[in-house]
Design a protein around this motif. Structure first.
Motif, mmCIF file in Angstrom:
data_model
loop_
_atom_site.group_PDB
_atom_site.id
_atom_site.type_symbol
_atom_site.label_atom_id
_atom_site.label_comp_id
_atom_site.label_asym_id
_atom_site.label_seq_id
_atom_site.Cartn_x
_atom_site.Cartn_y
_atom_site.Cartn_z
ATOM 1 N N LYS A 16 69.490 -15.768 76.653
ATOM 2 C CA LYS A 16 69.789 -16.099 75.260
ATOM 3 C C LYS A 16 70.754 -17.271 75.239
ATOM 4 O O LYS A 16 71.405 -17.579 76.233
ATOM 5 C CB LYS A 16 70.409 -14.896 74.536
ATOM 6 N N SER A 17 70.856 -17.939 74.111
ATOM 7 C CA SER A 17 71.779 -19.061 73.979
ATOM 8 C C SER A 17 73.215 -18.571 74.042
ATOM 9 O O SER A 17 73.562 -17.557 73.425
ATOM 10 C CB SER A 17 71.532 -19.804 72.667
ATOM 11 N N ARG A 19 77.230 -19.852 73.582
ATOM 12 C CA ARG A 19 78.057 -20.921 73.017
ATOM 13 C C ARG A 19 79.542 -20.727 73.258
ATOM 14 O O ARG A 19 80.349 -21.556 72.853
ATOM 15 C CB ARG A 19 77.799 -21.032 71.507
ATOM 16 N N VAL A 125 67.619 -24.659 82.658
ATOM 17 C CA VAL A 125 68.083 -23.444 81.975
ATOM 18 C C VAL A 125 67.822 -22.201 82.832
ATOM 19 O O VAL A 125 68.689 -21.349 83.006
ATOM 20 C CB VAL A 125 67.380 -23.307 80.606
ATOM 21 N N SER A 135 73.624 -21.044 78.900
ATOM 22 C CA SER A 135 73.275 -22.389 78.430
ATOM 23 C C SER A 135 72.914 -22.356 76.956
ATOM 24 O O SER A 135 72.613 -21.296 76.395
ATOM 25 C CB SER A 135 72.097 -22.953 79.228
ATOM 26 N N CYS A 136 72.944 -23.524 76.348
ATOM 27 C CA CYS A 136 72.544 -23.649 74.949
ATOM 28 C C CYS A 136 71.932 -25.024 74.739
ATOM 29 O O CYS A 136 72.526 -26.046 75.118
ATOM 30 C CB CYS A 136 73.746 -23.467 74.021
ATOM 31 N N TYR A 137 70.740 -25.038 74.153
ATOM 32 C CA TYR A 137 70.108 -26.300 73.768
ATOM 33 C C TYR A 137 70.800 -26.855 72.525
ATOM 34 O O TYR A 137 71.125 -26.118 71.596
ATOM 35 C CB TYR A 137 68.636 -26.086 73.444
#
Length: 251
Positions: A16-17, A19, A125, A135-137
């Motif tokens: 999952k993302s 942050r 990723v 990680s986060c796009y």
């Protein structure tokens, strides 16, 4: 029939993302492993139609955070990589080889480069996830074309496709549930494209909301709110404007 499952499939489902990160750095060896994984991604004709910027300058990180819709966590991330669709490297190679009349890149070349670039980014990723690194796009890297070009010294035929920020997730981030996705029937068509009916769309969105714990989901209210918040937002319109700026080079 027995379900197909293994560690890689489990990791892809769990990812999952992230942050919010701990203060533990991403080591040089881990960064290099992530980059090597990106290089091993499928690529059209083995061209590797991308360039990756490793953003290490704190001032530039802060500038990127500001340009990307004012997201301060970007500046605090231990590792920031910008993935550029690069239609310039091969053109320069053609010129270096004496092909003075090589055609300039067009829209098809850009689409191919964008695909190459995003595939490489996703490999990064997955590699990071295997190392316990979240990680986060950041899609906002497409916005503010003029300022982004200046900040990253982007020449003609080089377009930012995505930015990835990496770091080790905090315990809160690890415990946070991953948002549920649409069911297979909502996404997969057999052989040819088919529009979902209005009733099917309502069922698709309602089922996903229920899987995310939204028991009192109202389709009309939720979709109208999302449209106003995202699709009709200033940043979405700016992204379209900036994309058109980049596309001018490929006409």
């Amino acid at each position: 029939m027995k379900d197909v499952d293994n560690e890689i499939l489990q990791a892809l489902s769990a990812r999952k993302s992230v942050r919010v990160y701990t203060e533990e750095p991403v080591t040089d060896a881990e960064r290099d492993a992530i980059l090597q994984a990106a290089f091993q991604a499928p690529t059209a004709g083995n061209q590797q139609l991308y360039t990756i910027l490793n953003i290490t300058d704190p001032a530039l990180k802060a500038r990127m955070a500001d340009l990307c819709d004012h997201q301060p966590f970007i500046a605090k991330a231990p590792l920031v990589l910008v993935f550029l669709a690069d239609c310039r490297r091969w053109l320069r190679a053609y010129h270096a080889a004496g092909i003075a009349d090589a055609r300039t890149p067009g829209a098809g070349d850009l689409l191919l480069a964008l695909a190459d670039t995003c595939i490489a980014a996703q490999n990064a990723v997955v590699a990071a996830e295997s190392l316990g690194i979240g990680s986060c796009y950041i899609g906002d890297v497409i916005e503010n074309a003029e300022q982004m070009r200046e900040a990253l010294h982007l020449p003609k035929y080089v377009v930012p496709a995505c930015m990835l920020v990496f770091g080790r997730p905090t315990d809160q981030q690890k415990a946070r549930p991953k948002p549920a996705r649409f069911e297979k029937d909502a996404v997969v068509c057999e052989n040819t494209y088919r529009d979902r009916t209005d009733a099917e769309l309502r069922a698709d969105f309602t089922a996903r909301a229920a899987a995310n714990g939204q028991q009192n989901y109202d389709f009309d209210t939720a979709i109208k709110a999302f449209c106003n918040r995202k699709y009709e937002s200033d940043f979405s319109k700016e992204m379209t404007r900036s994309a058109e700026v980049y596309l001018e080079d490929f006409k």
